[in-house]
Structure formats: structure tokens, C-alpha cells
Design an enzyme around this catalytic site. Structure first.
Site, PDB file in Angstrom:
ATOM      1  N   ASP A 136     -11.246   3.087   3.984  1.00 34.55           N
ATOM      2  CA  ASP A 136     -11.740   1.702   3.910  1.00 34.55           C
ATOM      3  C   ASP A 136     -13.255   1.664   3.754  1.00 34.55           C
ATOM      4  O   ASP A 136     -13.808   0.626   3.356  1.00 34.55           O
ATOM      5  CB  ASP A 136     -11.415   0.960   5.219  1.00 34.55           C
ATOM      6  CG  ASP A 136     -10.141   0.139   5.140  1.00 34.55           C
ATOM      7  OD1 ASP A 136      -9.871  -0.409   4.063  1.00 34.55           O
ATOM      8  OD2 ASP A 136      -9.452   0.043   6.168  1.00 34.55           O
ATOM      9  N   LYS A 144       0.830  -1.203   0.000  1.00 40.68           N
ATOM     10  CA  LYS A 144       0.000   0.000   0.000  1.00 40.68           C
ATOM     11  C   LYS A 144       0.863   1.250   0.000  1.00 40.68           C
ATOM     12  O   LYS A 144       0.630   2.186  -0.759  1.00 40.68           O
ATOM     13  CB  LYS A 144      -0.929   0.004   1.228  1.00 40.68           C
ATOM     14  CG  LYS A 144      -2.110  -0.948   1.088  1.00 40.68           C
ATOM     15  CD  LYS A 144      -2.879  -1.136   2.397  1.00 40.68           C
ATOM     16  CE  LYS A 144      -3.942  -2.218   2.220  1.00 40.68           C
ATOM     17  NZ  LYS A 144      -4.563  -2.660   3.467  1.00 40.68           N
ATOM     18  N   GLN A 163      -4.867  -1.277   9.565  1.00 44.99           N
ATOM     19  CA  GLN A 163      -4.840  -2.629   8.983  1.00 44.99           C
ATOM     20  C   GLN A 163      -5.488  -3.651   9.917  1.00 44.99           C
ATOM     21  O   GLN A 163      -5.170  -3.706  11.109  1.00 44.99           O
ATOM     22  CB  GLN A 163      -3.370  -3.013   8.684  1.00 44.99           C
ATOM     23  CG  GLN A 163      -3.194  -4.333   7.983  1.00 44.99           C
ATOM     24  CD  GLN A 163      -3.691  -4.332   6.529  1.00 44.99           C
ATOM     25  OE1 GLN A 163      -3.749  -3.288   5.879  1.00 44.99           O
ATOM     26  NE2 GLN A 163      -4.060  -5.494   6.032  1.00 44.99           N
TER      27      GLN A 163
HETATM   28  N1  GUN Z   1      -6.945  -6.491   6.018  1.00 44.34           N
HETATM   29  C1  GUN Z   1      -7.162  -7.209   4.887  1.00 44.34           C
HETATM   30  N2  GUN Z   1      -7.796  -6.458   3.963  1.00 44.34           N
HETATM   31  C2  GUN Z   1      -7.993  -5.239   4.531  1.00 44.34           C
HETATM   32  C3  GUN Z   1      -8.583  -4.031   4.069  1.00 44.34           C
HETATM   33  O1  GUN Z   1      -9.094  -3.924   2.955  1.00 44.34           O
HETATM   34  N3  GUN Z   1      -8.577  -2.997   4.946  1.00 44.34           N
HETATM   35  C4  GUN Z   1      -8.044  -3.091   6.201  1.00 44.34           C
HETATM   36  N4  GUN Z   1      -8.105  -2.016   6.991  1.00 44.34           N
HETATM   37  N5  GUN Z   1      -7.485  -4.200   6.650  1.00 44.34           N
HETATM   38  C5  GUN Z   1      -7.451  -5.265   5.817  1.00 44.34           C
END
Ligand code: GUN
Length: 299
Positions: A121, A54, A98
Site C-alpha cells: 500500500d 483483489k 484493508q
Molecule cells: N480501503 C480502501 N482503499 C484501500 C487501499 O487502497 N488500501 C487499503 N489497505 N485499504 C483500503
């Protein structure tokens, strides 16, 4: 019927290029650089890879990336204090915490402490509510990516029969709301749905997000349907002993014989999720500054 294979890698590259163009305009015309903060608590190896990817993608499109890595035993109070600091930082337009979080932390509480405007998100309860009432909101990245691919392939979705298989808060439910907003007739099918094969067979659009490897086979698919496979499942490789193979929730080889278009696994929906995170960050930045939203990057 010869199915079109929807190339998610190529599509995600186009989305990232669009984000990059919008970022360049924000910098040139307004002196603003969008900033994304990613918070990682603990040392889960898979989460570390996601967070690294990311950060790398954020910088590649010209945005600022800030990473906060906290110890696994960080207290809830300390995590909430960091989120409060990021909520009040004008250089930060998107915040992602995350998941999963270590067990002693209340995920709901943490997610709902992020400013809804910075919740890239789309998991904050206000964003969930605004999406389900058809208001402008931040939209979860994976369903947003699926919607973009469907619109690109089909044009208008109005009046089409869409079946979402799976009812999770992260994919199934927001996906159903997005399709409803685009005037589809929407059914959410799940493990208890009666005659699920028939329900899926009646769909013009199938979005598979159940997390069960290759559950949806070709005989479930109506002739010419568009199939979006969100599943990412690791199964033992049928030919290579000791190795694993990635498969979707759809049995690709049989489904491809019936579909008009289908996303493969890997290389379908997967690459779209980070691209949509970048899209959400540039959208959040534009909204925060009262500027026009980037075209084609929002729901
Ligand atoms: N963990 C796995 N996929 C995601 C996501 O799309 N967002 C977040 N915040 N954590 C994740």
C-alpha cells in the site's frame, strides 16, 4: 479542442498483462511465485467486495493470494501477531491490511507493523519518508496509477506545471511527491487555497483528489491541460429518481471541452488501483530476491 479520453480499464489491462509476464518470468527462471496476503478485520460489505476483487485479480496474473478474515472484535495483539507471522513468511512478498479497521484498533500502529519491504500500500511511515526524500520505496497504488497514465500520455513530465487538488496522505501528498520526482513544478491546492480557480487554470496537469462531486468545472481548466480525476462520488441521479450516479471531482461535460486529455469516472483511475497493487507485489517480490525490477511498473 477534441480531448482524448484516457481509458483506465484498457490501461489497467495492459498493466496487469505486464505484471503477468513478469510473474511468468519469475516462475520460469527462478522458481519463485509472488505471494500477496490480504487481511480483513470485520464484515464491512464494501471492504469484503474490495478484498474479493483483489484476491481474484492476484490469482489471474499468476500470483499466490492468501486471505485472512478476522472477527470484528479481534484484539490488536492478535492482529499484530498475524502481521508478524506474515512479515516472517518468505512465501509472502506483499501484505495489505484493508482499511478502515474497526475503531478499537490503532490504524497507524497496525500499518507501521508491516515490514516496509512488504507494504504494498505504501502507507508505512518509512515508505512515506523515502518517497518524500526521493528514495526507492513502495508507492501508494492510486497515485502510482495516475503517474503511469500521465507518463503514458505526456511522455516526459519535466518542467510541467502540476496542480494536485487535495492534500490527503493516501493520494494528494504522495501524488505531489511523485510529480516532483518527475521534475514537475508542483502546487498542492486545497479547501483553503486562495483563488483556487486561477491556480488550477495555470496547470498543465491537474490531479483532482478532493472528494467533492464535480467541484472542478470547465472554466477552471487551462486550454489543453491533462486532467486526472481520482474522485469517486455517489450523487442522486439527476434523471432517474431513487437511483444514484457515480461522478468524479471534475465536472466532466464542461471540462472535456477544454482538456487535452481526461480520465472519465467511472472507468478512469478506478481500475488502475488494483492493477498497481499487483505491480507493487511483483516489484516487492523482485526486490526481496535481489532481482531486476519490472520495467514500467514502478515510480
Ligand atoms: N480501503 C480502501 N482503499 C484501500 C487501499 O487502497 N488500501 C487499503 N489497505 N485499504 C483500503
Amino acid at each position: 479542442m477534441t480531448a482524448k479520453i484516457i481509458d483506465g480499464k484498457e490501461f489497467a489491462a495492459k498493466v496487469r498483462a505486464k505484471v503477468g509476464e513478469h510473474v511468468a518470468r519469475l516462475k520460469k527462471d527462478h522458481g519463485i511465485t509472488p505471494g500477496l496476503a490480504v487481511v480483513l478485520v470485520g464484515e464491512d460489505p464494501a471492504s469484503e467486495v474490495y478484498v474479493r476483487n483483489k484476491g481474484k485479480s492476484t490469482v489471474e496474473v499468476g500470483m499466490n493470494s492468501v486471505e485472512h478474515k478476522l472477527d470484528a472484535d479481534t484484539s490488536e495483539a492478535d492482529l499484530l501477531a498475524l502481521i508478524d507471522q506474515l512479515n516472517n513468511d518468505p512465501a509472502i512478498h506483499g501484505i495489505l491490511c484493508q482499511l478502515p479497521l474497526p475503531k478499537h484498533l490503532n490504524e497507524e500502529l497496525v500499518i507501521n507493523s508491516i515490514s516496509p519491504e512488504k507494504d504494498v500500500d505504501g502507507f508505512h511511515i518509512s515508505n512515506v519518508g523515502m518517497l518524500s526524500t526521493g528514495q526507492k520505496s513502495m508507492v501508494p497504488c492510486t497515485p502510482l496509477g495516475c503517474l503511469m497514465m500521465l507518463r503514458d500520455h505526456l511522455g516526459s513530465l519535466s518542467g510541467l506545471n502540476a496542480v494536485v487538488v487535495g492534500r490527503s496522505n493516501i493520494v494528494g501528498k504522495p501524488m505531489a511527491n511523485l510529480l516532483l520526482k518527475d521534475s514537475c513544478t508542483v502546487t498542492i491546492a486545497h479547501s483553503r487555497t486562495k483563488n483556487i480557480e486561477e491556480v488550477v487554470r495555470a496547470a498543465d496537469i491537474v490531479v483532482a483528489a478532493v472528494g467533492r462531486p464535480e467541484m472542478i468545472t470547465g472554466d477552471w481548466i487551462g486550454e489543453g491541460a491533462t486532467v486526472i480525476d481520482v474522485g469517486i462520488n455517489r450523487i442522486p441521479h439527476p434523471e432517474k429518481e431513487g437511483k444514484n450516479k457515480l461522478v468524479g471531482d471534475v465536472h466532466f461535460a464542461s471540462a472535456v471541452e477544454k482538456t487535452g486529455a481526461i480520465t472519465p469516472v467511472p472507468g478512469g483511475v478506478g481500475p488502475m488501483t488494483i492493477a498497481c497493487l499487483l505491480a507493487n507485489t511483483v516489484t516487492a517480490c523482485s526486490r526481496a530476491n535481489g532481482l531486476e525490477e519490472p520495467e514500467g511498473l514502478t515510480a
